[in-house]
Design a protein around this motif. Structure first.
Motif, mmCIF file in Angstrom:
data_model
loop_
_atom_site.group_PDB
_atom_site.id
_atom_site.type_symbol
_atom_site.label_atom_id
_atom_site.label_comp_id
_atom_site.label_asym_id
_atom_site.label_seq_id
_atom_site.Cartn_x
_atom_site.Cartn_y
_atom_site.Cartn_z
ATOM 1 N N LEU A 67 -13.530 -11.610 -10.087
ATOM 2 C CA LEU A 67 -12.255 -11.459 -10.750
ATOM 3 C C LEU A 67 -11.884 -10.125 -10.425
ATOM 4 C CD1 LEU A 67 -12.460 -13.143 -14.203
ATOM 5 C CD2 LEU A 67 -11.055 -13.929 -12.225
ATOM 6 N N LEU A 68 -12.914 -9.048 -10.568
ATOM 7 C CA LEU A 68 -12.790 -7.721 -10.333
ATOM 8 C C LEU A 68 -12.297 -7.442 -8.676
ATOM 9 C CD1 LEU A 68 -15.390 -6.097 -12.532
ATOM 10 C CD2 LEU A 68 -13.043 -5.947 -12.692
ATOM 11 N N LEU A 69 -13.341 -8.323 -7.860
ATOM 12 C CA LEU A 69 -12.744 -7.968 -6.357
ATOM 13 C C LEU A 69 -11.608 -8.729 -6.012
ATOM 14 C CD1 LEU A 69 -16.306 -9.282 -4.863
ATOM 15 C CD2 LEU A 69 -15.251 -7.008 -4.546
ATOM 16 N N ASN A 70 -11.013 -9.762 -6.684
ATOM 17 C CA ASN A 70 -9.866 -10.467 -6.821
ATOM 18 C C ASN A 70 -8.768 -9.320 -6.825
ATOM 19 O OD1 ASN A 70 -8.076 -12.366 -6.083
ATOM 20 N ND2 ASN A 70 -7.628 -12.516 -8.328
ATOM 21 N N LEU A 71 -8.862 -8.617 -8.040
ATOM 22 C CA LEU A 71 -7.961 -7.514 -8.389
ATOM 23 C C LEU A 71 -7.978 -6.233 -7.587
ATOM 24 C CD1 LEU A 71 -6.026 -6.187 -10.608
ATOM 25 C CD2 LEU A 71 -7.919 -5.179 -11.633
ATOM 26 N N VAL A 72 -9.266 -5.932 -6.713
ATOM 27 C CA VAL A 72 -9.161 -4.817 -5.769
ATOM 28 C C VAL A 72 -8.464 -5.496 -4.666
ATOM 29 C CG1 VAL A 72 -10.863 -3.746 -4.158
ATOM 30 C CG2 VAL A 72 -11.408 -3.991 -6.806
ATOM 31 N N ALA A 73 -8.556 -6.522 -4.155
ATOM 32 C CA ALA A 73 -7.983 -7.124 -3.014
ATOM 33 C C ALA A 73 -6.701 -7.000 -3.176
ATOM 34 C CB ALA A 73 -8.464 -8.428 -2.813
ATOM 35 N N LEU A 74 -6.147 -7.416 -4.348
ATOM 36 C CA LEU A 74 -4.641 -7.283 -4.335
ATOM 37 C C LEU A 74 -4.073 -5.952 -4.619
ATOM 38 C CD1 LEU A 74 -4.461 -10.023 -7.341
ATOM 39 C CD2 LEU A 74 -3.569 -10.404 -5.069
ATOM 40 N N ARG A 75 -4.795 -5.174 -5.051
ATOM 41 C CA ARG A 75 -4.376 -3.718 -4.981
ATOM 42 C C ARG A 75 -4.482 -3.098 -3.421
ATOM 43 N NH1 ARG A 75 -6.396 -0.859 -10.604
ATOM 44 N NH2 ARG A 75 -5.032 -2.026 -11.906
ATOM 45 N N ILE A 76 -5.415 -3.478 -2.646
ATOM 46 C CA ILE A 76 -5.517 -3.125 -1.440
ATOM 47 C C ILE A 76 -4.157 -3.743 -0.428
ATOM 48 C CG2 ILE A 76 -6.595 -3.248 0.804
ATOM 49 C CD1 ILE A 76 -9.291 -3.375 -0.383
ATOM 50 N N ALA A 77 -3.733 -4.869 -0.685
ATOM 51 C CA ALA A 77 -2.657 -5.495 -0.175
ATOM 52 C C ALA A 77 -1.432 -4.633 -0.444
ATOM 53 C CB ALA A 77 -2.689 -6.865 -0.464
ATOM 54 N N VAL A 112 -3.326 -3.219 8.561
ATOM 55 C CA VAL A 112 -4.578 -3.258 8.482
ATOM 56 C C VAL A 112 -4.989 -3.691 7.210
ATOM 57 C CG1 VAL A 112 -6.643 -1.836 8.950
ATOM 58 C CG2 VAL A 112 -4.583 -1.609 10.450
ATOM 59 N N THR A 113 -4.427 -2.688 6.343
ATOM 60 C CA THR A 113 -4.913 -3.043 4.863
ATOM 61 C C THR A 113 -4.450 -4.462 4.476
ATOM 62 O OG1 THR A 113 -2.881 -2.195 4.107
ATOM 63 C CG2 THR A 113 -4.608 -0.537 4.269
ATOM 64 N N ARG A 114 -3.614 -5.247 4.804
ATOM 65 C CA ARG A 114 -3.177 -6.287 4.665
ATOM 66 C C ARG A 114 -4.292 -7.367 4.988
ATOM 67 N NH1 ARG A 114 3.526 -6.779 5.239
ATOM 68 N NH2 ARG A 114 3.826 -5.890 3.209
ATOM 69 N N LYS A 115 -4.622 -7.117 6.366
ATOM 70 C CA LYS A 115 -5.382 -7.884 6.844
ATOM 71 C C LYS A 115 -6.896 -7.786 6.462
ATOM 72 C CE LYS A 115 -7.255 -10.570 10.345
ATOM 73 N NZ LYS A 115 -6.843 -11.949 10.407
ATOM 74 N N ILE A 116 -7.448 -6.586 5.939
ATOM 75 C CA ILE A 116 -8.579 -6.548 4.987
ATOM 76 C C ILE A 116 -8.665 -7.400 3.924
ATOM 77 C CG2 ILE A 116 -10.091 -4.876 4.015
ATOM 78 C CD1 ILE A 116 -9.334 -2.877 5.936
ATOM 79 N N GLN A 127 -10.113 -12.026 0.635
ATOM 80 C CA GLN A 127 -9.665 -13.120 -0.138
ATOM 81 C C GLN A 127 -10.276 -14.422 0.397
ATOM 82 O OE1 GLN A 127 -7.264 -11.889 -2.845
ATOM 83 N NE2 GLN A 127 -8.192 -13.770 -3.803
ATOM 84 N N THR A 128 -9.678 -14.795 1.796
ATOM 85 C CA THR A 128 -9.848 -16.068 1.964
ATOM 86 C C THR A 128 -11.328 -16.284 2.305
ATOM 87 O OG1 THR A 128 -9.275 -15.527 4.053
ATOM 88 C CG2 THR A 128 -7.529 -16.448 2.754
ATOM 89 N N SER A 129 -11.986 -15.208 2.793
ATOM 90 C CA SER A 129 -13.758 -15.707 3.215
ATOM 91 C C SER A 129 -14.609 -15.507 2.042
ATOM 92 C CB SER A 129 -13.879 -14.658 4.305
ATOM 93 O OG SER A 129 -13.816 -13.369 3.916
ATOM 94 N N PRO A 133 -13.501 -18.647 -2.355
ATOM 95 C CA PRO A 133 -14.400 -19.609 -2.488
ATOM 96 C C PRO A 133 -15.537 -19.257 -3.750
ATOM 97 C CG PRO A 133 -14.272 -18.880 -0.341
ATOM 98 C CD PRO A 133 -13.434 -18.031 -1.000
ATOM 99 N N GLN A 134 -15.593 -18.081 -3.936
ATOM 100 C CA GLN A 134 -16.398 -17.633 -5.252
ATOM 101 C C GLN A 134 -15.769 -18.005 -6.508
ATOM 102 O OE1 GLN A 134 -19.708 -15.917 -5.913
ATOM 103 N NE2 GLN A 134 -20.088 -16.790 -3.872
ATOM 104 N N LEU A 135 -14.580 -17.749 -6.484
ATOM 105 C CA LEU A 135 -13.779 -17.982 -7.748
ATOM 106 C C LEU A 135 -13.761 -19.597 -7.787
ATOM 107 C CD1 LEU A 135 -10.677 -15.732 -7.663
ATOM 108 C CD2 LEU A 135 -12.348 -15.647 -9.156
ATOM 109 N N LYS A 136 -13.613 -20.337 -6.979
ATOM 110 C CA LYS A 136 -13.739 -21.738 -7.296
ATOM 111 C C LYS A 136 -15.010 -22.200 -7.579
ATOM 112 C CE LYS A 136 -12.993 -26.419 -4.661
ATOM 113 N NZ LYS A 136 -12.564 -26.869 -5.784
ATOM 114 N N THR A 137 -15.977 -21.872 -6.771
ATOM 115 C CA THR A 137 -17.409 -22.196 -7.450
ATOM 116 C C THR A 137 -17.610 -21.824 -8.838
ATOM 117 O OG1 THR A 137 -18.393 -21.897 -5.198
ATOM 118 C CG2 THR A 137 -19.803 -21.762 -7.061
#
Length: 221
Positions: free
Chosen positions: A109-119, A130-134, A139-141, A145-149
């Motif tokens: 969940l924290l990684l998800n928040l970080v990814a959203l802030r990067i974007a 570049v930041t959007r691609k990262i 998020q997708t790779s 998948p971690q959140l779903k699991t």
């Protein structure tokens, strides 16, 4: 008097809720997040070096970390309530969920928040792709998948009895409330009906409502 150093929209809401369930008298020292950074104010460092919440002070004893605080309060004030008997099979399950909440459920969940802030971070236009691609790749790779699991697992466990330990409400449900509330506020999966039902049940508890009244605004409720 036990004092809860309470930060708005934080894990300390769980501590207030537990104290209300146990009917333990307490007072609240309030702190507000910086509206731009969302970080706790520096005043909290006078209570604990990390400057984070929750922190309680009880009879001169300072206790930090929500899981440790819950265990401390149960041991001192619980009188056997809201936890199974030590050594029982349900006790092992109880300890598992108490540690799982922060050790396994919160990191993605924290990684998800970080990814959203990067974007969404303000960067020069030529760097934005570049930041959007990262962010998208992360998020997708990995994150999705971690959140779903994890949340498929949680939903399946809750579907058995409606609670995390046995067939009765316990402090493990209090500890697990924050990651589920945080996830629900961002991207609830309609298929996770057991999680949704769990949140509706806990939010209806009188002690939960009293904790909200005393703690103030809590965006995850």
């Amino acid at each position: 008097m036990l004092t809860v150093h309470h930060l708005n929209n934080s894990r300390s809401q769980r501590v207030l809720w537990l104290l209300e369930e146990l009917a333990v008298p307490y007072e609240i020292k309030r702190y507000e997040r910086n509206p731009e950074t969302m970080l706790a104010p520096p005043e909290l460092r006078a209570i604990h070096p990390l400057g984070k919440s929750p922190v309680i002070v009880d009879d001169g004893q300072t206790v930090a970390e929500s899981g440790a605080i819950i265990e401390y309060l149960l041991q001192k004030y619980g009188a056997g309530r809201l936890a199974p008997a030590p050594g029982s099979q349900e006790w092992l399950s109880f300890r598992y969920w108490m540690h799982y909440a922060e050790g396994s459920a919160m990191p993605p969940l924290l990684l998800n928040l970080v990814a959203l802030r990067i974007a969404s971070a303000p960067v020069p236009f030529f760097v934005k792709p570049v930041t959007r691609k990262i962010s998208q790749t992360l998020q997708t790779s990995f994150i999705d998948p971690q959140l779903k699991t994890h949340f498929d697992f949680i939903n399946n466990e809750l579907s058995k009895t409606g609670w995390f330990v046995g067939n009765a409400f316990s402090a493990a449900d209090i500890q697990m409330s924050f990651p589920l509330e945080a996830a629900n506020s961002r991207s609830a999966d309609p298929a996770h009906t057991a999680i949704r039902d769990f949140l509706e049940r806990i939010h209806a508890r009188p002690a939960y409502r009293r904790a909200l009244e005393r703690g103030g605004e809590y965006i995850y409720a």
